[in-house]
Design an enzyme around this catalytic site. Sequence first.
Site, PDB file in Angstrom:
ATOM      1  N   TYR A 107       0.876  -1.197   0.018  1.00 39.30           N
ATOM      2  CA  TYR A 107      -0.037   0.084   0.058  1.00 39.30           C
ATOM      3  C   TYR A 107       0.928   1.264   0.090  1.00 39.30           C
ATOM      4  CZ  TYR A 107      -4.346   2.699   0.972  1.00 39.30           C
ATOM      5  OH  TYR A 107      -4.992   3.746   1.050  1.00 39.30           O
ATOM      6  N   LYS A 134     -20.548 -20.310 -11.186  1.00 34.44           N
ATOM      7  CA  LYS A 134     -19.716 -20.255 -12.338  1.00 34.44           C
ATOM      8  C   LYS A 134     -18.325 -19.635 -11.965  1.00 34.44           C
ATOM      9  CE  LYS A 134     -22.840 -20.595 -15.787  1.00 34.44           C
ATOM     10  NZ  LYS A 134     -22.885 -21.533 -16.892  1.00 34.44           N
TER      11      LYS A 134
HETATM   12  C1  LIG Z   1     -25.794 -23.839 -17.948  1.00 33.67           C
HETATM   13  C2  LIG Z   1     -26.020 -22.544 -18.273  1.00 33.67           C
HETATM   14  O1  LIG Z   1     -25.370 -21.814 -18.375  1.00 33.67           O
HETATM   15  C3  LIG Z   1     -27.462 -22.288 -18.163  1.00 33.67           C
HETATM   16  O2  LIG Z   1     -28.335 -23.305 -18.157  1.00 33.67           O
HETATM   17  O3  LIG Z   1     -27.919 -21.145 -18.257  1.00 33.67           O
HETATM   18 MG   LIG Z   2     -26.014 -19.740 -18.253  1.00 35.57          MG
END
Ligand SMILES: CC(=O)C(=O)O
Ligand SMILES: [Mg+2]
Length: 467
Positions: free
Chosen positions: A108, A163
Amino acid sequence: MAFNSIIVRLELNHSLISFGDVAAAVSRAGGDIISIDVIRAGTDNSVRDITIQGAEDAESIIVTALKELPGINVVNVSDRTFLTHLGGKISIQPKMPIRNRDDLSRVYTPGVARVSMAIHESVDKAYSLTIKRNTVAVVTDGTAVLGLGDIGPHAAAPVMEGKAMLFKQLADVDAFPICLDTKDTEEIIRTIKLISPIFGGINLEDISSPRCFEIETRLAEELDIPVFHDDQHGTAIVVIAGLLNALKVTGKQMSNVRVVVNGIGAAGVSICKMLLAAGVRNLVPVDREGIIVRGQSYSHPMWQWLAEQPQVGNHPGSLQDAVVGADVFVGVSRGNVLSADDVKTMAPDRIVFAMANPHPEIDPEAALPIVRVFATGRSDYPNQINNVLVFPGLFRGMLDCRARTVNEPIKLAAARAIAAVVTSSELNEQYIIPSIFNEKVVENVRRAVIEAAILTGVSRRTPPDFR
Ligand SMILES: CC(=O)C(=O)O
Ligand SMILES: [Mg+2]
Ligand SMILES: NC(=O)C1=CN([C@@H]2O[C@H](COP(=O)(O)OP(=O)(O)OC[C@H]3O[C@@H](n4cnc5c(N)ncnc54)[C@H](O)[C@@H]3O)[C@@H](O)[C@H]2O)C=CC1
């Protein structure tokens, strides 16, 4: 059938009920006891946590059956899936501890100022001196979340966190979920552009069509980092990978099969485009109002584009009409729109990819006995055709070569790389697509993406293993 497990805390009055009675009641209600923890043991009564696995829709039946037993008190029911989500699924970790003033003055102020000025003088240094080179934004507006529809940005977050977990675990990419509280195309584009400096790539997720097309196209034109709408292209890439192998199993050719794609939204449009690029000459796109017909006019720009393609048929009709004699059905629409009787009208050696999540277009139990190759987007049946096979390796490759954009050769190379993970000696009806846990997937996709990016001139760096 989807399975889930619940943990039920029970207080048992031993003079009225034995554990055998509990086990029998669970079994009659369609559940399996997979573990038992004794929380409190006593001679007259005891408290136990029992973990029960059963069909998703059997949970309430099981709990009701337990509550009806004499001498039992259901203290608490917890769903293990919900427990997994408590407090969210990801966190941000520093790479080093700050132990003393010396460390502090380097990470920092004052030390950090010199680094900031170095980037100010040469913005490319953001790649070497910040998290940009390994960080992807997973951006949604919550309008087409899985097959659940417009459930809003807050409800979309668990999917985006999922995700991000997959990005990290499978490809060591740091991905951050960004759930936008707007459905306005211009506002989404502007917001993503404004936050883009810290990211090396943008993964658009679960943004409904047709807005998703303009959002992606505009961002790809206006940003110098790859912008990839996962539901469009990740899905199309994995469908092509699965189809390349399914056709080998059935001995059919891309140029001779009749392919029905049901659900011409984000995923369906991109799948149709990629099928045409891969050599399909007989394509039947279908949406809610029936078959999209060559020569007709549509207000939806992508349907209009499809209606102008010579490979698209010119016979109107319903989904049921479309599947008669078809070799391949690809569903990216919604659950349970196809019956076993419909599927039986398809050509012999039929291939069915029923990919709507979480409920496929046809019940797998009904489809499996009557098709040659069957796949879903889910993890509880063989052949999981899911874009998770694509986005981790694809972004790993694009970040490693600092690609400016994603192009068609990159997508096709990724599809071929996924298909090639399944060797000819392994290939069969139950195994046309590798598992997401197959360690070769990410590396194969990464390498194919980097090669294609270098060959097509969109890379800005040659990774050491390519020099
Ligand atoms: C797998 C995916 O991205 C969906 O089902 O929207
Ligand atoms: Mg999706
Ligand atoms: N397995 C996988 O990797 C993936 C699966 N999907 C699934 O595909 C489905 C669609 O996703 P998106 O394309 O992102 O959504 P989207 O909302 O952009 O498109 C869905 C399309 O399906 C159409 N549709 C709805 N009901 C229909 C019916 N009964 N018959 C024909 N068409 C119908 C809609 O009009 C729309 O055009 C979802 O269930 C999603 O979970 C999407 C992406 C990846």
